[in-house]
Design a protein around this motif. Structure first.
Motif, PDB file in Angstrom:
ATOM      1  N   ILE A 303      -6.600 -15.622   8.861  1.00  0.00           N
ATOM      2  CA  ILE A 303      -6.361 -15.492   7.413  1.00  0.00           C
ATOM      3  C   ILE A 303      -5.365 -14.376   7.129  1.00  0.00           C
ATOM      4  N   SER A 304      -5.516 -13.247   7.849  1.00  0.00           N
ATOM      5  CA  SER A 304      -4.598 -12.117   7.636  1.00  0.00           C
ATOM      6  C   SER A 304      -3.171 -12.493   8.024  1.00  0.00           C
ATOM      7  N   VAL A 305      -3.032 -13.225   9.139  1.00  0.00           N
ATOM      8  CA  VAL A 305      -1.697 -13.627   9.584  1.00  0.00           C
ATOM      9  C   VAL A 305      -1.055 -14.580   8.583  1.00  0.00           C
ATOM     10  N   ILE A 306      -1.851 -15.475   7.983  1.00  0.00           N
ATOM     11  CA  ILE A 306      -1.310 -16.418   6.999  1.00  0.00           C
ATOM     12  C   ILE A 306      -0.821 -15.678   5.758  1.00  0.00           C
ATOM     13  N   PHE A 307      -1.613 -14.718   5.302  1.00  0.00           N
ATOM     14  CA  PHE A 307      -1.265 -14.030   4.063  1.00  0.00           C
ATOM     15  C   PHE A 307      -0.284 -12.886   4.265  1.00  0.00           C
ATOM     16  N   MET A 308      -0.007 -12.517   5.500  1.00  0.00           N
ATOM     17  CA  MET A 308       0.898 -11.386   5.740  1.00  0.00           C
ATOM     18  C   MET A 308       2.309 -11.647   5.207  1.00  0.00           C
ATOM     19  N   PRO A 309       2.954 -12.779   5.550  1.00  0.00           N
ATOM     20  CA  PRO A 309       4.302 -13.013   4.988  1.00  0.00           C
ATOM     21  C   PRO A 309       4.265 -13.257   3.480  1.00  0.00           C
ATOM     22  N   LEU A 310       3.171 -13.880   3.002  1.00  0.00           N
ATOM     23  CA  LEU A 310       3.086 -14.108   1.568  1.00  0.00           C
ATOM     24  C   LEU A 310       2.968 -12.780   0.822  1.00  0.00           C
ATOM     25  N   THR A 311       2.191 -11.875   1.385  1.00  0.00           N
ATOM     26  CA  THR A 311       2.050 -10.550   0.782  1.00  0.00           C
ATOM     27  C   THR A 311       3.377  -9.797   0.833  1.00  0.00           C
ATOM     28  N   PHE A 312       4.136 -10.003   1.930  1.00  0.00           N
ATOM     29  CA  PHE A 312       5.443  -9.350   2.057  1.00  0.00           C
ATOM     30  C   PHE A 312       6.399  -9.831   0.955  1.00  0.00           C
ATOM     31  N   ILE A 313       6.428 -11.149   0.754  1.00  0.00           N
ATOM     32  CA  ILE A 313       7.306 -11.699  -0.287  1.00  0.00           C
ATOM     33  C   ILE A 313       6.869 -11.201  -1.662  1.00  0.00           C
ATOM     34  N   ALA A 314       5.556 -11.246  -1.926  1.00  0.00           N
ATOM     35  CA  ALA A 314       5.070 -10.790  -3.225  1.00  0.00           C
ATOM     36  C   ALA A 314       5.356  -9.308  -3.419  1.00  0.00           C
ATOM     37  N   GLY A 315       5.271  -8.527  -2.329  1.00  0.00           N
ATOM     38  CA  GLY A 315       5.562  -7.103  -2.438  1.00  0.00           C
ATOM     39  C   GLY A 315       7.023  -6.838  -2.731  1.00  0.00           C
ATOM     40  N   ILE A 316       7.895  -7.602  -2.083  1.00  0.00           N
ATOM     41  CA  ILE A 316       9.334  -7.411  -2.303  1.00  0.00           C
ATOM     42  C   ILE A 316       9.691  -7.670  -3.761  1.00  0.00           C
TER      43      ILE A 316
END
Length: 371
Positions: A303-316
């Motif tokens: 779950i963490s690996v799936i949300f990691m890039p999504l969190t990166f995009i949302a953070g940017i």
């Protein structure tokens, strides 16, 4: 078997530095109840009471009989001392009777022998208990001492009254063997209960492992340790009796003692095997808990690996940089996507695409099938 996590233990009742032969009784020692069985090949007579007079009267009444003096409860110092004076018993033997923490043993004295055993059983609350059994064997006399009023030797009394076998004719040494053999048989009963509890514990482990299994396993292991602590010296004691040169332990009795010795060996083997099973149950439980934790950590990692890039995009794109300055001039390189048409659904679609690609990759690798 519904096992509780309480053990009743025999405690040392004396004081450090007491003179040898000092009689110190447990505070909760029960008042004695005495039953005297006088028997020979033809008959059995009995009488009961609570003081030494019942013993003296029975001796006078049945002078040509063998006497089994059965005493339940040792909370009377005067009675123990009077018995010692009557039969000329060493004070160290009387001390061992009073101090109920003795291990199984066999001692020879001039004109008599002394033996102790540990009685292991489950009480009404299914708590495992350990109590002392002591026996003094003289010519035509056996005196036994028990801590409580339990009627655990009724089967021996029944055999005595029925007169079958050698129990009436083989002397007090045989009676001592019969009583100790009954105690050893009780060990098999305790081990059978423990075996059933282990089977139940294994079934629970495979159905649904919870932490109560660990506690119950430890409780059973403590019971097995207690069994081992009494069965080893019990075997040594019987071996000493077999090797004894006392005339009270006749060759006929030694033949039966060899059978009791084999029973002790069997008990020791079963105890050790049950102890290994208990240890393996605990190890298996800990392994299952560890594997379950690993599976949980694997799920959380996916779950963490799936949300990691999504969190990166949302953070940017969550950074609040201005596109224009206060004079309306466009600031270069400050997130032009923030002002693109349909930028939000495009960004969400890209996030879904990234998550979908990851899920496809993990499925292809077989990660989900191993959860």
């Amino acid at each position: 078997m519904n096992t509780n996590r309480h053990h009743l233990k025999a405690k040392f009742t004396g004081k450090v530095g007491d003179m040898p032969g000092t009689l110190t009784f447990p505070d909760d020692a029960l008042k004695p109840k005495i039953v005297v069985y006088s028997y020979n090949a033809d008959e059995v007579q009995s009488s009961s009471g609570s003081d030494i007079e019942v013993i003296l009267k029975q001796f006078k009444k049945c002078p040509k009989h063998t006497h089994w003096i059965k005493i339940n409860g040792i909370g009377d110092a005067q009675l123990i001392e009077k018995i010692g004076e009557l039969l000329n018993i060493n004070v160290l033997v009387l001390e061992d009777i009073a101090n109920t923490h003795q291990r199984p043993k066999f001692d020879e004295y001039d004109g008599y022998v002394f033996a102790t055993s540990r009685i292991i059983e489950f009480d009404d609350k299914h708590e495992i208990t350990s109590s002392q059994f002591a026996a003094i064997v003289k010519d035509d006399i056996i005196i036994t001492f028990e801590e409580n009023y339990e009627k655990r030797f009724d089967v021996v009394v029944t055999r005595l009254k029925a007169g079958k076998g050698a129990i009436r004719t083989a002397g007090p040494g045989y009676m001592c063997y019969a009583l100790m053999d009954t105690i050893i048989d009780q060990y098999f009963v305790v081990l059978a209960d423990i075996g059933e509890a282990l089977d139940t514990l294994e079934d629970r482990l495979y159905e649904k492992a919870d932490k109560s299994i660990m506690y119950d396993s430890q409780h059973l292991k403590r019971a097995l340790i207690m069994m081992r602590r009494v069965s080893w010296p019990e075997r040594d004691k019987i071996n000493d009796m077999i090797r004894s040169e006392s005339a009270l332990i006749t060759p006929e009795v030694k033949t039966y003692l060899r059978d009791a010795y084999d029973h002790c060996i069997h008990i020791m083997d079963v105890t050790d095997s049950y102890k290994e099973i208990t240890t393996s149950v605990m190890d298996l439980y800990l392994s299952m808990v560890s594997n379950r934790m690993n599976e949980i950590m694997k799920v959380l990692t996916i779950i963490s690996v799936i949300f990691m890039p999504l969190t990166f995009i949302a953070g940017i794109y969550g950074m609040n940089f201005q596109r224009q300055d206060d004079k309306g001039h466009v600031i270069p390189d400050n997130m032009p996507e923030l002002y693109m048409h349909h930028a939000y659904p495009v960004c969400v679609a890209i996030m879904i695409l990234i998550a979908g690609v990851q899920l496809w990759y993990f499925t292809k690798k077989g990660w989900f099938s191993k959860l």
